[in-house]
Design a protein around this motif. Structure first.
Motif, PDB file in Angstrom:
ATOM      1  N   HIS A 283       0.802  -1.214   0.000  1.00  0.00           N
ATOM      2  CA  HIS A 283       0.000   0.000   0.000  1.00  0.00           C
ATOM      3  C   HIS A 283       0.833   1.261   0.000  1.00  0.00           C
ATOM      4  O   HIS A 283       0.614   2.120  -0.834  1.00  0.00           O
ATOM      5  CB  HIS A 283      -1.094   0.053   1.062  1.00  0.00           C
ATOM      6  N   HIS A 332      -6.423  -3.277   4.043  1.00  0.00           N
ATOM      7  CA  HIS A 332      -7.602  -3.155   3.183  1.00  0.00           C
ATOM      8  C   HIS A 332      -7.445  -3.985   1.900  1.00  0.00           C
ATOM      9  O   HIS A 332      -8.393  -4.140   1.154  1.00  0.00           O
ATOM     10  CB  HIS A 332      -7.974  -1.698   2.907  1.00  0.00           C
ATOM     11  N   HIS A 333      -6.265  -4.526   1.668  1.00  0.00           N
ATOM     12  CA  HIS A 333      -6.122  -5.481   0.568  1.00  0.00           C
ATOM     13  C   HIS A 333      -6.445  -6.898   1.037  1.00  0.00           C
ATOM     14  O   HIS A 333      -6.354  -7.840   0.271  1.00  0.00           O
ATOM     15  CB  HIS A 333      -4.696  -5.463   0.016  1.00  0.00           C
TER      16      HIS A 333
HETATM   17 CU   LIG Z   1      -4.028  -0.118  -0.656  1.00  0.00          CU
END
Ligand SMILES: [Cu+2]
Ligand code: HEM
Lengths: 856, 140
Positions: A283, A332-333
């Motif tokens: 990220h 969030h992945h």
């Molecule tokens: Cu991300």
């Protein structure tokens, strides 16, 4: 005369600073100028013929770097076209499933690792010295080494697809798919990209030191160009984001090569650890790609608005804030991996919070544009396109940051659409804007306005035709990474539109690429400051002068070319600092971090073959193990070490011919620095921060297994010998104390004792390494993840111990051969700093192997 | 190693040693975000360890109470950092919102301004990160 009793690294600048207006007004006689120019030109001459490739100057290396990254991008683009051709009709058999897997994996990996991140570093290497009025980066040979490593590693990775040997598990290489995969695809990904990551970190170190220590006198932190702020933030992010991935690669490759079961759940491993390590990198990576684009926009916007940027502090805030917050998003992945909802909540929250600083940056730009008198130049057109596309990508981003929505669209073409919107808007368009804007600075030629507009409209419309329909394709249920789809799902026509669009994009890129490479010999000489910008890089000389700046100016404003009249003439006349190269050495000025007070003249390195050799052998050390050829790999690594030692020995921290040098305007600066005053010390410090982060990721791994697996360590497991671990840790502590002691003794003039300490220290290190090896020797690393983890920690500390011994030996040799003396002790300062980190690492390793598992 | 005396920029308020470079640090503006980072890491680690290892041993309420207490302490710390930075910015004293000049005073106020804004964002970040603790009461 300088006082010979003070260590050279402690000498203070002498004379007048800052310069008075009177001093600056005094003209420099013609013949003096002529002589100075002649000497500067000789010193900074680019080597000719085939020796051209030994150049290390940022203006050469930067161009190679950008062009190579661009070519990799085009190749990855061709792969995308092949995929789009395959998806043209349902049940197509143009490309086999296997090749399709290789294509999307290589396309994604190449775009991210061979284009997006290196492009930032390449452009920054090219640009930063100009922005800062420096002659070059602080470590030119390091940039060259980084470039050659990048080239070798990139060709290796991307070339594998020609042999149908490319990785095929997707650009994030999830195990168990990727661990079990037959063939060498995964190894190519792991080792080839690790190699490139190391080069990326080297470039980041150089850029950070450049932005902190090579600013022109007077350029305090509140007047430095925003681009430099972004370099600092992004460099820092690279430093903390890449090491977890390298640690992950390390474990992964140990599993692939030696069957140590880190990600194999049948033997206590856990594939989730890879997902964590990958996305702790992944990220921030998105922002590592995105922030430099903002930085480019921050340079273009004030120029086209014809006014200073509004909200400078706000933009700094958002850069730094985004840098931090982006590390709180990685899970969030992993919303669909079954983690506790409350944990997911934290990441949802941070994902929404990061919108605030991102929004602030955009608002600052819009406000500046509204307040100014905008000229819609070509670069601005690309920025506008970027803004439009990025905003659309941001909207879908906020959508997928909401966990329940993500559960719906996870792994569909909705995600493919989202990620391309953010990547094109946040990276591709701004970078092209930057190319149009800075091309006159790089090449002293203009790109064509007409071709540029053609390229823009082709890429812009083509992009939307390709990717807008994909949102719908995804919502209708087409999963990503499939090589074909059955008829009658209502997605056939959507796919055809996408494929058609992708060829329009390709046409646009062809126009753009042609504009760059087409011969421009007949073009009349360009204006020096074609956009009327206010920042220092536009003081460049046309036609090009290899010395960078004729003299290093004193800066008192954010837009010196707008606010400091006559600055350019004075620079040209050699009125400012370092207008000459009497000693025939390449030099630049080092300044203090906050206020940029001049503190030292730094001698920088010149053209050399050694960097190419060093990169080639380093490449061998990474590439040969892919084919399980370990003996020659070790030999290659040894040669790489020899090359690097030779390079350091012959060209860094040598005692200078005189301690102080007159740099002009009545100021004399020391020519040697040691400890925190020296750029080399900063480089070590920053590198070790990254190294410590990688080590911390391994330690995180131990605790991760402990939480995720109720049997870690397994009941009744054999532990490492506590006895030996304690001895080994003590030996490392002794080696650290001897090194630190040697520094003090040497400074105090007790050279004999210092040498004794430096001779004993490597022996202690070796004893420590031996102790750690023996302590885990009875554990079988293939049997379970617990012993495997202990072995991994052991390998880590032993490898670092090896480096530590070499460094101690290097200092001992330096002392024996007169490179390192009580007055000139920079090397020993740097090695001691390394050892502070190594000592701490050994202490923690001792605890993790000998103590913690017994308590778990 | 004191190189400060003879080569500082002269300035009308030069004698005010509060603007001296030695008293400034780039790290200081990152204090607020650093607290946010610790808050984030500790909350996440504590909840993960609890949910995977100790869920059956004791009630989540205790953990939440502890973390929320930590949050409050950290919010106070960030607020204090922000306030100090606000004073350094000195916008009420000078009436200047931005500090674009190459003087020691402007650099000093700029660092105050940046530190203040970063504290603000960190404060919001910490509040956001605490919402799940307040809204969700269990691991599921
Ligand atoms: Cu991300
Ligand atoms: C002409 C422009 C482009 C086209 C037509 C294109 C097309 C595609 C296609 C068809 C896929 C595979 C989707 C799937 O099967 O799941 C894909 C994946 C991807 N693309 Fe692109 N792309 C383009 C440009 C870019 C650029 C500029 C970047 C990054 C800077 C990028 C990054 C990625 C990534 C990271 C993936 C995911 C790979 C994976 O699933 O492992 N693409 N793209």
């Amino acid at each position: 005369m300088t006082d010979r009793s003070i260590p050279a690294g402690e000498l203070a600048p002498e004379g007048i600073y800052p310069p008075t207006e009177e001093m600056l007004r005094e003209p420099v006689p013609e013949e003096v100028q002529r002589g100075q120019k002649e000497r500067l030109a000789r010193v900074w001459k680019t080597p000719e013929g085939w020796r051209y490739w030994t150049a290390v100057n940022n203006s050469e290396v930067g161009v190679w770097y950008t062009m190579t990254a661009f070519v990799f991008m085009l190749i990855a683009g061709v792969m995308a076209l092949l995929m789009r051709l395959q998806l043209w009709v349902p049940e197509n058999d143009l490309i086999s499933a296997d090749l399709f897997n290789q294509l999307f994996t290589m396309h994604g990996s190449a775009m991210m690792f061979l284009f997006a991140v290196p492009m930032f570093e390449a452009i920054s290497i090219l640009l930063l010295p100009g922005l800062l009025g420096a002659r070059d980066m602080p470590f030119p040979r390091l940039s060259a080494y980084g470039y050659w490593s990048f080239l070798i590693g990139g060709v290796f990775v991307i070339g594998s697809i020609l042999f149908s040997a490319a990785p095929k598990a997707g650009w994030f290489m999830y195990p168990p798919l990727a661990t079990l995969e037959l063939g060498i695809g995964s190894d190519i990904w792991l080792l080839g990209l690790s190699f490139i990551e190391v080069a990326s970190i080297a470039a980041a170190v150089e850029l950070i030191v450049g932005a902190l220590k090579c600013r022109p006198p007077g350029m305090r932190v509140n007047v430095m160009p925003l681009y430099a702020w972004y370099v600092l933030v992004v460099g820092g992010m690279i430093l903390f984001a890449f090491p977890p991935l390298i640690a992950g690669d390390f474990l992964f490759e140990l599993e692939r090569s030696f069957d140590w079961p880190f990600f194999d759940h049948t033997r206590g491993g856990d594939p989730m650890l890879w997902q964590h390590l990958f996305w702790i990198f992944g990220h921030p990576e998105v922002y590592i790609i995105f922030l430099p684009s903002i930085a480019i926009a921050a340079m273009i916007v004030p120029t086209v608005a014809r006014r200073p940027i509004l909200g400078y502090s706000w933009i700094v805030l958002s850069a730094v804030g985004t840098g931090f917050l982006s590390f709180g998003l990685w899970v969030h992945h992993m919303f669909t991996t079954g983690l506790p909802n409350i944990s997911l909540g934290f990441f949802s929250a941070a994902s929404e919070a990061v919108v605030i600083p991102t929004g602030i940056q955009l608002f600052a730009f819009v406000a500046t544009l509204i307040a100014g008198r905008v000229v819609m130049t070509l670069p601005m057109l690309w920025i506008a396109g970027a803004l439009a596309i990025f905003t659309a990508g941001g909207l879908t981003g906020v959508m997928v940051a909401i966990a329940p929505f993500d559960w719906q669209v996870h792994d569909t073409y909705f995600i493919v659409a989202h990620l391309h919107y953010t990547l094109f808007g946040g990276m591709v368009f701004p970078v092209i804007a930057g190319v149009y804007y800075f091309f006159p600075f790089f090449r002293k030629k203009m790109l064509s306005d007409r071709l540029g507009r053609w390229a823009f409209w082709l890429i812009f419309t083509g992009f939307n035709i390709t990717f807008l329909p994909m949102h719908l394709t995804g919502l209708l249920g087409m999963p990503r990474r499939v090589y074909t789809y059955p008829e009658g799902l209502g997605i056939d026509w959507l796919n055809q539109i996408s494929t058609a669009g992708s060829f329009i994009v390709a046409a646009g890129f062809a126009v753009f690429a042609w504009d760059i490479v087409r011969p421009k010999k007949n073009q009349p000489q360009i204006e020096r400051n074609p956009w009327g910008a206010g920042t220092l890089e536009w003081s460049h000389e046309v036609p090009e002068a290899k010395w960078g700046v004729r003299s290093i100016p004193h800066i008192t404003s954010r837009y010196p070319l707008w606010d400091q009249p006559e600055i350019v003439e004075r620079m040209d006349a050699g009125r400012y600092y370092l207008p000459d190269a009497e000693e025939g050495l390449r030099e630049t000025i080092v300044t203090s971090v906050i206020d940029a007070r001049p503190i030292q003249v730094q001698r920088v390195t010149g053209p050399a073959y050694i960097t190419i050799w060093a990169a080639a052998f380093t490449g061998g050390a990474f590439i040969l193990p892919t084919f399980h050829i370990y003996g020659p790999a070790i030999v290659s690594a040894a040669f790489a070490v020899v090359c690097i030692l030779y390079w350091l020995w012959t060209s860094t921290a040598r005692p200078p011919e005189k301690d102080m040098k007159d740099v002009g305007l009545g100021l004399s600066l020391p020519t040697y620095a040691a400890g925190p005053q020296a750029v080399g010390w900063w480089a070590v410090w920053i590198t070790m921060l990254g190294d410590a982060t990688a080590f911390a990721s391994l330690v995180f791994g131990v605790f991760f297994y402990w939480t995720s697996n109720t049997a870690f360590p397994p009941p009744g497991a054999e532990h490492a010998s506590g006895y030996l671990v304690a001895l080994a840790t003590a030996a490392f502590a002794a080696a650290w104390a001897l090194t630190r002691g040697a520094r003090g003794l040497n400074r105090a003039g007790r050279v004999g004792l210092a040498r004794g300490a430096l001779a004993l220290a490597p022996l202690m290190t070796l004893a420590g390494m031996g102790g750690f090896i023996l302590s885990v020797l009875d554990l079988d690393p293939t049997s379970h993840v617990y012993p495997a983890m202990m072995w991994a920690l052991m390998v880590w500390i032993v490898a670092h111990g090896l480096v530590g011994t070499i460094m101690q030996g290097y200092c001992l040799a330096g002392s024996l051969f007169g490179k390192l003396t009580p007055r000139y002790d920079a090397d020993l300062w740097n090695v001691t700093l390394f050892w502070h980190f190594l000592g701490l690492t050994a202490l923690v390793t001792g605890a993790m192997i000998g103590l913690v598992p017994r308590l778990m | 190693m004191d190189r400060s005396d003879h080569d500082r920029q002269p300035h009308p308020r030069e004698d005010e040693h509060e603007f001296a470079e030695e008293r400034e640090s780039l790290w200081r503006i990152t204090l607020g975000p650093t607290i946010w980072a610790f808050h984030f890491a500790i909350s996440y680690a504590a909840v993960s360890v609890y949910c995977f290892r100790f869920e059956r041993m004791f009630e989540m309420g205790w953990l939440r109470a502890g973390l929320i207490a930590m949050t409050l302490a950290m919010l106070v710390a960030i607020a204090w950092i922000g306030w100090r930075a606000f004073l350094r910015w000195d916008v009420r004293g000078t009436g200047e919102f931005s500090n674009p000049e190459g003087s020691a005073e402007d650099r000093h106020q700029f660092l105050g301004h940046a530190g203040f804004l970063l504290a603000l964002v960190s404060f919001i970040g910490v509040v956001y990160d605490t919402l799940p603790l307040i809204l969700l009461g269990s691991c599921r």
